[in-house]
Design an enzyme around this catalytic site. Sequence first.
Site, PDB file in Angstrom:
ATOM      1  N   GLY A  63       0.826  -1.200   0.000  1.00 38.29           N
ATOM      2  CA  GLY A  63       0.000   0.000   0.000  1.00 38.29           C
ATOM      3  C   GLY A  63       0.850   1.236   0.000  1.00 38.29           C
ATOM      4  N   ASN A  79      -6.211  -5.234   7.241  1.00 40.81           N
ATOM      5  CA  ASN A  79      -5.955  -5.657   5.869  1.00 40.81           C
ATOM      6  C   ASN A  79      -7.096  -6.593   5.502  1.00 40.81           C
ATOM      7  OD1 ASN A  79      -3.588  -7.969   4.337  1.00 40.81           O
ATOM      8  ND2 ASN A  79      -4.918  -6.487   3.383  1.00 40.81           N
ATOM      9  N   GLY A  80      -7.854  -6.214   4.484  1.00 37.63           N
ATOM     10  CA  GLY A  80      -8.977  -7.055   4.085  1.00 37.63           C
ATOM     11  C   GLY A  80     -10.130  -6.221   3.600  1.00 37.63           C
TER      12      GLY A  80
END
Length: 487
Positions: free
Chosen positions: A47, A122-123
């Site tokens: 990211g 995260n997800g």
Amino acid sequence: MLTTNPFDPNGLDGDKLREECGVFGIWGVDNAAGFVTLGLHALQHRGQEAAGITSYDAGQFHSHRAMGHVAGNFDRDDVIRMLAGRAAIGHVRYSTAGGPGIRNAQPLFAELAEGGFAIGQNGNLSNAMKLRRTLNRQGSIFQSTSDTEVIIHLVATSERSNMLDRLTDALKQVEGAYSLVVLTPEGLIACRDPLGFRPLVMGKLGEATIFASETVALDVVGARYLRDVEPGELVLVNDDGIRSFSPFEKVAPRPCIFEHIYFSRPDSIADGMSVYEVRKSIGAELARESPVDVDYVVPVPDSGVPAAIGYAQASGIPFELGIIRSHYVGRTFIQPSHDGRLQGVKLKHNANSALIDGKSIVLIDDSIVRGTTSVKLVQMMRDAGAREVHMRIASPPTRHCCFYGVDTPERAKLLAAQMNVDQMRDYINADSLAFISIEGLYRALGEERDPAQPQRCDACFTGAYPTVLTDLNEKDGGSSLSLVASR
Ligand code: AMP
């Protein structure tokens, strides 16, 4: 030749990119934020839009979030001094073109009745919109459009007594993919959803305990890999030690197969396997499934390199760097518009003309999504004098969107959702095009795919989504707001 995408004739790719993410958390070391900064550097590939760190120090939380890379924003004495404490969590976040930027940067933080609560995810939660509508009606006021904030409001409204139980309560209501680091006065909590979509590993650095999206983030701080956080496991770390909880109904895990193909760094160990070795094996399988008689195997750098090595080794064809990549340009996907992406490709890659001229080559890339990269690179090879340009792809055709944390455009923009392989070959103007089969991909992972119950989430290739997609199914009944995911 620059081919016009028939599905985007104006080249105005206005779809909103979603983001992937990386998380890192550490408990029990002086200057914890300094370690988080290092860890986030190693996770930067996950990211690049924004980064953030929240630390906890003697009852006080400190937070800093910034747009852009970790470098320049966090490796600064003034920032690290401000982020005091022996515990901290951090987050790197992928691009959201046109998204609201800093207010969705993580860790998100809230002062709850029981104390501070910081979270990095995260997800992607596949029922976040539905939950948010209910919470809104009950009076919750949201500060961001991030799906992660839903978890905070569920924690805030839980009737349970401690943070761990409140978080568990919240997580029992969410669906989809989440690998979390949470910092509370009661300790550092790490958690992975029951299907284990996204990775999360645990390590030790002396007395300190670390959680990170990938093992490379342990390497960078000199920590020892202990184990993966198990799907459905919550781990609480504080000065009393480490405790593990499994509050969810046990289900067969479905870790994301795309982490192995593209997303994780090749020097990481994912699901106990070297990402590099798996990518080489995919390349070798590809060579066996789709051989071609050419002078050179040429990787699309950097993501195609390990698979190209595998292809070259299995085929006996020399591996050569026919495309040179500038390392001062970010990932292609970070460009917010289609035009921007075309520019990005030009900036990022250049033909090694002296090598390519008069030669036949096979280009190896990890995936074709919109097809932009392949169109540009095949043409670049032809302009450099290549006699034949074949293309082999180290994943099956990406035909379906990901709702679990990997950036994909809407389905209409996925080339393989619109064309068969022959049409795609013509579209990218290659002499031949082949993708690894889904069975070959599993073989490269040392597994045999069980079609009735695949061992991994391979929905982007097969459409076999492991969960209900509540928000998608209820799209028409909801509000016009679309949440950004915390990939
Ligand atoms: P495209 O040009 O749209 O076909 O994108 C394909 C390229 O983007 C490949 O070279 C991949 O390395 C890269 N890629 C594939 N999936 C992703 C993703 N989810 N996020 C960022 N980049 C990606």
